[in-house]
Motif scaffolding. Structure first.
Motif, mmCIF file in Angstrom:
data_model
loop_
_atom_site.group_PDB
_atom_site.id
_atom_site.type_symbol
_atom_site.label_atom_id
_atom_site.label_comp_id
_atom_site.label_asym_id
_atom_site.label_seq_id
_atom_site.Cartn_x
_atom_site.Cartn_y
_atom_site.Cartn_z
ATOM 1 N N UNK A 341 -3.454 -22.400 -13.547
ATOM 2 C CA UNK A 341 -2.765 -21.979 -12.340
ATOM 3 C C UNK A 341 -3.275 -22.783 -11.154
ATOM 4 N N UNK A 342 -2.371 -23.050 -10.219
ATOM 5 C CA UNK A 342 -2.776 -23.822 -9.045
ATOM 6 C C UNK A 342 -3.543 -22.959 -8.069
ATOM 7 N N UNK A 343 -3.279 -21.682 -8.085
ATOM 8 C CA UNK A 343 -3.948 -20.797 -7.141
ATOM 9 C C UNK A 343 -5.009 -19.966 -7.822
ATOM 10 N N UNK A 344 -5.172 -18.730 -7.336
ATOM 11 C CA UNK A 344 -6.195 -17.882 -7.927
ATOM 12 C C UNK A 344 -5.531 -16.741 -8.686
ATOM 13 N N UNK A 345 -4.258 -16.913 -8.961
ATOM 14 C CA UNK A 345 -3.552 -15.928 -9.752
ATOM 15 C C UNK A 345 -3.697 -16.310 -11.213
ATOM 16 N N UNK A 346 -3.712 -15.315 -12.052
ATOM 17 C CA UNK A 346 -3.955 -15.600 -13.449
ATOM 18 C C UNK A 346 -2.706 -16.141 -14.145
ATOM 19 N N UNK B 291 3.549 -17.038 -5.743
ATOM 20 C CA UNK B 291 2.770 -16.208 -6.678
ATOM 21 C C UNK B 291 1.455 -16.829 -7.101
ATOM 22 N N UNK B 292 0.931 -17.737 -6.298
ATOM 23 C CA UNK B 292 -0.321 -18.376 -6.720
ATOM 24 C C UNK B 292 -1.553 -17.592 -6.282
ATOM 25 N N UNK B 293 -1.378 -16.571 -5.453
ATOM 26 C CA UNK B 293 -2.539 -15.844 -4.942
ATOM 27 C C UNK B 293 -3.044 -14.807 -5.925
ATOM 28 N N UNK B 294 -4.338 -14.478 -5.794
ATOM 29 C CA UNK B 294 -4.886 -13.419 -6.649
ATOM 30 C C UNK B 294 -4.234 -12.085 -6.305
ATOM 31 N N UNK B 296 -1.024 -11.796 -5.553
ATOM 32 C CA UNK B 296 0.418 -11.902 -5.803
ATOM 33 C C UNK B 296 0.847 -11.019 -6.977
#
Lengths: 360, 485
Positions: A341-346, B291-294, B296
Motif C-alpha cells: 500500500x502507498x499509504x498506511x492503510x492495510x 483510501x490510503x490512510x490508516x 480510511x
C-alpha cells in the motif's frame, strides 16, 4: 459439438501446424460455444459481460474469466464429480483453492509433451532427470506434480527419478546424482519449483560447485511464493549457473498455471526478464485489468491467455500477472495483485499474511 | 524540473550525493532529488542536531516552542506564502492525488496545528505542560520533570501528504533533536516544513534534520538507529519487523503499523433524508487520499430496519462516489494498484455470480474508478482493493458486527459512526474492548482532531522520560542546607 468431437478437433489442431490467427479464431470460437452451452456459471459470467457465441467473432472477444473465478465457481462442462482429475491451486492465501476439472488428461498430456519436447528437450529424445518436487501420489491435486511426472515418464532416461523425500530435498542424493553425471559425461536435467532450487543452493556447502556435462539443463517454475527467500531473477540465474555449471541459456523457466493446460517457456535466462511464449494452441494478450481493453503494445497490463487445451472449463482466463507484449511473446513482470500500500492503510496481501501469522 | 528534498543543517548541497526519484508523467512530471549521506556525514549531522537541541531547544519554554510552530503553520495556511505555494504545486504531482483535494486536505490538516490546538495537544498528555520546562510539584509529593530524548529518529512511510508533521511537531514540543527519514512516496513535505521553521526561528534551525536512505540500505539504517535514543517508525508489518531487528535493545522503539478502519450506520441514520447525508459522508471518507490512510474505511456495516435498506444505502454510496469522481478524480493508478483493484473487483464479482440469488452485488463504473460491493450476509472485516473500493455489509443489528471484527484486534483503528447517542456510547464501549482506538463521525474519519491519540498511544508522553525528585531527597537535602540547625 460433443465432448468427444471437441477433443478430436483439438488434438488434430494441436498436431497440425496451422498457426494462423484465422485457424485459431475458428477453433477458439467453437470451444467458447461448447463451454457456453455446457457450463452454466461460465454462461452467467459471459452474459454479464454481454458476450455470447452470437456476438463473439474473434478469440480476443471471448471474455477472459478472472482466475479468482476458479475458486468461487464450478467451471466445468461435465459434472465435477465425474472428472478424472482435479488440479487445485496451492491456496496459500485467501483460503479457497482454485479448481480445474479434467474429464480426461488426454489433451493436457498431449499439450504438455509436444511443447516440452520442443522447448525444453529441444528435440532431444531423453535425458537423465532429477526432479526437485514431490511426486503425484503425494500431491495428487497439483498440476505441477503431474507435469513433472509426464516429463519423467516421457523424457526421462534411465536413472531418472525424484530427489525429494518427505523430509524435503535429499541433498546427498542430488550431489551423488550430479557427481555421477559429471563422471560419465552424460548430460542431465534438474527440474523443480524455483524455491526448491533456492533451498537446494542454500543447503549445499558454500563452496560446492558442479560442472555438469555439456547439454545439461535446468527447468524452474513458479517463483518463490514465500516458500524460500526471495531472489532477484538475475541473481537467481547467476547463482544457478555458477553452482551447477549450466549456461544460463539452458536455465529455462516454465510459466504455467493450474487454470491452464498449456505452459509457456523462455529460451533461457541470459537476460532477465526473458521473452516467454507458447505453442500455436495458446495465445496471449496484455489488457487493462480494470476495463479489459487491450493495452497498446509496449504498455504494461495484465496477461490474459486463451488456451485451447483447457477445453473443459474456460479457455480464456484473466491472470493477475503483470506483462508486456513483445510481439514474439511477452515479458512476465511479476504479480499485479496490489503492491505494498502507498499509504498506511492495510492492503489485502499484508492483511492475510499478518492474520495468518497471528493465527499460526 | 528537479526539486531538492530533505533538510541538512551544516551540510552544503554540493557536498552531498543526491539521488533522483521520478514522479508523474508528461507535463506533471517532477523529479525529486533526495540526499544519500555517507557515514561521516551521518555522524556529523547526528552530532550537530543533538548539540543544537541541547543548546538551543532544551532551554526554550514549551510555550515558546508552540508559538514558533504556530508562526510556521500560519505561513503554511497562507495561500500566498511561497512555502504553501510550493507544497500545493508539488504534493499533487508527487502523490498523484487530485490537486483540489490536496489543497483542501492540507488546510484542514494544518488547522489542527495552530497554537490553541497545540496547547490542547500538550494538555492531553501533561496535566501540567510546564513539566517539560522545569521540575513541577506532583500530587504524590516531590517533583517531576519530563525529558525528551536527545535524538529522536523518525522513519516515515506512505504518501498521505504532510503525515510527517505529527512526529516532527511532537519531537519539537518535547524538545528532542530530531532526524526524520523521508518516505519515497512523499519526500516533499517534511523538508519543506523544516526549512520554513528555520526561517521562522533561526535559533532552532539546527535542531532538526530530514534525510533519506534507500529502503533496505542496512548500513545507513543501522548508522541512524545507533545514533538514536528513541525510534519512531511508520510502515507495513515486514518493514517494521526489519527495523525492530536493527534497533539496539537499549533504544526505545515505537512502531505504527498499517491499520484497518471501518464505518457503522445505524437504522436511525437511514431515513430518506438522513441516509443521503450519511452516504455522502461515507463516500467522502472513502475518496479522501484514495483510501490510503490508516483511518480510511474499507467496510461499512449497515443496520437493517431503517426506512432505507442496506442495499439501497449501497446504491446511495455508489452514487455519491460517482459524483466525487467527477469533482475529485482518483489518482492515476500504477499497474500494481490497478491490478489490486481488479483482483478485488473480480473476487467480488465471482462471489456474486456464485451465489444463487441477490445476496451480493458489485456496483462500479466501467473504468473501475470506484466500486461498491454489497453483501447481504454478515461477513468478516477485510481490506478492500484500496483506491475507492468499499464493501457494504448488511447486519440485523450493529452489535452483530462485533464478532466480525474481533479476530483483527491488532489492526483496528478508526470507526466512523452514524448512530443516536445511546447507541454511540454503547457501541463505543464494545468497540474499545475489541481494539478500536478512535471513533469519529462519518465524514470525519480522515481528519483526526488535534491531540488525538494515534493508535491509542500518547503522542508526547510516549516520547519522554519522567525524572522524579522524591520526597526523601528533598527532606535529606534540608539536612545539608546552610540554614540547617
Amino acid at each position: 459439438m460433443t465432448e468427444a468431437e471437441i477433443i478430436d478437433a483439438l488434438l488434430a489442431f494441436m498436431a497440425g501446424d496451422d498457426a494462423s490467427e484465422d485457424a485459431f479464431d475458428a477453433m477458439a470460437l467453437a470451444l467458447f460455444a461448447y463451454q457456453f452451452e455446457n457450463n452454466a456459471p461460465l454462461r452467467r459470467f459471459a452474459r454479464q459481460r454481454a458476450k455470447t457465441p452470437r456476438n463473439v467473432r474473434r478469440w480476443r472477444d471471448i471474455p477472459p474469466v478472472p482466475i479468482t473465478a476458479f475458486k468461487e465457481l464450478t467451471l466445468s462442462c461435465v459434472a465435477p464429480d465425474s472428472a478424472m482429475r482435479v488440479f487445485m491451486t496451492s491456496g496459500t492465501t485467501g483460503g479457497a483453492r482454485g479448481k480445474s476439472y479434467h474429464p480426461t488428461l488426454k489433451v493436457y498430456d498431449a499439450s504438455m509433451t509436444a511443447n516440452f519436447r520442443h522447448r525444453f528437450m529441444q528435440e532431444r529424445e531423453t535425458i537423465r532427470m532429477g526432479v526437485l518436487f514431490p511426486d503425484e501420489t503425494v500431491l495428487p491435486n497439483s498440476s505441477l506434480a503431474h507435469y513433472l511426472a509426464l516429463a519423467l515418464r516421457h523424457f526421462g532416461a534411465e536413472g531418472s527419478g525424484y530427489l525429494m523425500g518427505t523430509e524435503g530435498i535429499d541433498v546427498e542424493a542430488v550431489c551423488a546424482a550430479l557427481d555421477r553425471a559429471t563422471e560419465t559425461g552424460e548430460p542431465c536435467a534438474l527440474l523443480g519449483a524455483s524455491y526448491s532450487f533456492v533451498h537446494l543452493m542454500d543447503a549445499l556447502p558454500p563452496d560446492r560447485r558442479f560442472a555438469l556435462p555439456a547439454g545439461s539443463r535446468i527447468l524452474d517454475t513458479g517463483g518463490f511464493k514465500g516458500q524460500s527467500r526471495e531472489m532477484e531473477a538475475a541473481a537467481f540465474y547467476d547463482q544457478l549457473s555458477a553452482t551447477f555449471g549450466v549456461p544460463k541459456r539452458l536455465c529455462i523457466n516454465m510459466y504455467g498455471m493450474t487454470e491452464l493446460s498449456t505452459q509457456f517457456y523462455d529460451d533461457g535466462n541470459e537476460e532477465t526478464p526473458p521473452v516467454k511464449s507458447g505453442p500455436h494452441w495458446i495465445r496471449s494478450h496484455v489488457v487493462d485489468p480494470l476495463t479489459g481493453r487491450e493495452m497498446p503494445q509496449g504498455a504494461i497490463g495484465v496477461l490474459a491467455h486463451c488456451d485451447l487445451a483447457h477445453f473443459n472449463s474456460a479457455c480464456a482466463i484473466l491472470t493477475e500477472d503483470a506483462g508486456l507484449d513483445t510481439g514474439d511473446g511477452f515479458l512476465l513482470l511479476g504479480r499485479a495483485d496490489g503492491e505494498e500500500a502507498r499509504g498506511c492503510s492495510m492492503a489485502i496481501e499484508e492483511f492475510l499474511r499478518a492474520a495468518q501469522g497471528r493465527a499460526g | 524540473m528537479t526539486e531538492f528534498a530533505g533538510y541538512l543543517p551544516g551540510l552544503a548541497r554540493d557536498a552531498v550525493a543526491w539521488q533522483t526519484l521520478g514522479f508523474g508523467a508528461g507535463n506533471d512530471a517532477v523529479e525529486i532529488a533526495v540526499p544519500a549521506l555517507d557515514g561521516a556525514q551521518t555522524a556529523a549531522l547526528a552530532a550537530r542536531v543533538r548539540d543544537a537541541a541541547r543548546a538551543n531547544l532544551k532551554p526554550l519554554p514549551v510555550a515558546r516552542i508552540a508559538a514558533i510552530l504556530d508562526r510556521a503553520v500560519a505561513r503554511l495556511l497562507d495561500r500566498s506564502d511561497p512555502y504553501r505555494k510550493r507544497a500545493e504545486a508539488l504534493l499533487p504531482r508527487v502523490t498523484g492525488y487530485d490537486a483540489e483535494m490536496v489543497r483542501l486536505g492540507l488546510t484542514e490538516y494544518l488547522k489542527t496545528f495552530r497554537r490553541p490546538e497545540l496547547l490542547k495537544f500538550l494538555a492531553e498528555d501533561f496535566a501540567n505542560p510546564q513539566m517539560l520546562d522545569d521540575f513541577q510539584p506532583v500530587p504524590k509529593g516531590g517533583f517531576a520533570r519530563a525529558f525528551g530524548p536527545e535524538l529522536l529518529v523518525q522513519i516515515w512511510a506512505g504518501n498521505v501528504p504532510g503525515l510527517p508533521l505529527w512526529s516532527q511537531v511532537s519531537a519539537l514540543l518535547v524538545k528532542a533533536g530530531s532526524v526524520g527519514k523521508l518516505s519515497s512516496g512523499e519526500p516533499v513535505f517534511a523538508g519543506l516544513f523544516a526549512e520554513l521553521l528555520a526561517e521562522v526561528e533561526p535559533a532552532i534551525a539546527d535542531c532538526l534534520a530530514v534525510v533519506w536512505w534507500k529502503g533496505g540500505d542496512e548500513a545507513q539504517e543501522r548508522a541512524w538507529l545507533n545514533e538514536a535514543d528513541l525510534v519512531l517508525a511508520y510502515g507495513g508489518t515486514d518493514a517494521l519487523d526489519a527495523i525492530r531487528a536493527r534497533v539496539p535493545v537499549t533504544t526505545r522503539f515505537l512502531p505504527f503499523g498499517h491499520k484497518l478502519s471501518f464505518g457503522m450506520v445505524a437504522r436511525e441514520a437511514l431515513d430518506s433524508r438522513k441516509a443521503w447525508a450519511a452516504a455522502h459522508a461515507a463516500a467522502h471518507d472513502v475518496i479522501r487520499y484514495d483510501q490510503q490512510g490508516c483511518y480510511s474505511p474499507h467496510v461499512f456495516f449497515v443496520e437493517r430496519g431503517g426506512r432505507v435498506s442496506p442495499r439501497e444505502f449501497a446504491g446511495y454510496v455508489a452514487n455519491e462516489l460517482s459524483v466525487f469522481e467527477r469533482k475529485y478524480p482518483r489518482h492515476a493508478l500504477s499497474a500494481g494498484e490497478a491490478g489490486g483493484v481488479a483482483a478485488w473487483r473480480s473476487a467480488e464479482e465471482m462471489k456474486a455470480l456464485a451465489g444463487d440469488g441477490d445476496g451480493r452485488a458489485l456496483l462500479g463504473d466501467a473504468a473501475g474508478a470506484w466500486s461498491v460491493a454489497y453483501a447481504e450476509e454478515a461477513e468478516d472485516l477485510a481490506p478492500g482493493g484500496l483506491n475507492r473500493t468499499v464493501r457494504i455489509v448488511a447486519v440485523d443489528a450493529l452489535d452483530d458486527a462485533l464478532p466480525r471484527i474481533a479476530p483483527y484486534r491488532a489492526f483496528l483503528q478508526t470507526v466512523g459512526i452514524a448512530a443516536p447517542p445511546e447507541t454511540l456510547h454503547r457501541l463505543a464501549a464494545l468497540l474499545g474492548g475489541a481494539g478500536v482506538t478512535r471513533i469519529s463521525a462519518l465524514g470525519h474519519m480522515t481528519a483526526p482532531e488535534a491531540g488525538w491519540h494515534h493508535d491509542g498511544r500518547f503522542n508526547l508522553l510516549d516520547l519522554v522520560a519522567m525524572v522524579e525528585i522524591e520526597r526523601s531527597a528533598e527532606a535529606a537535602a534540608d539536612g545539608f542546607a546552610p540554614y540547617a540547625d
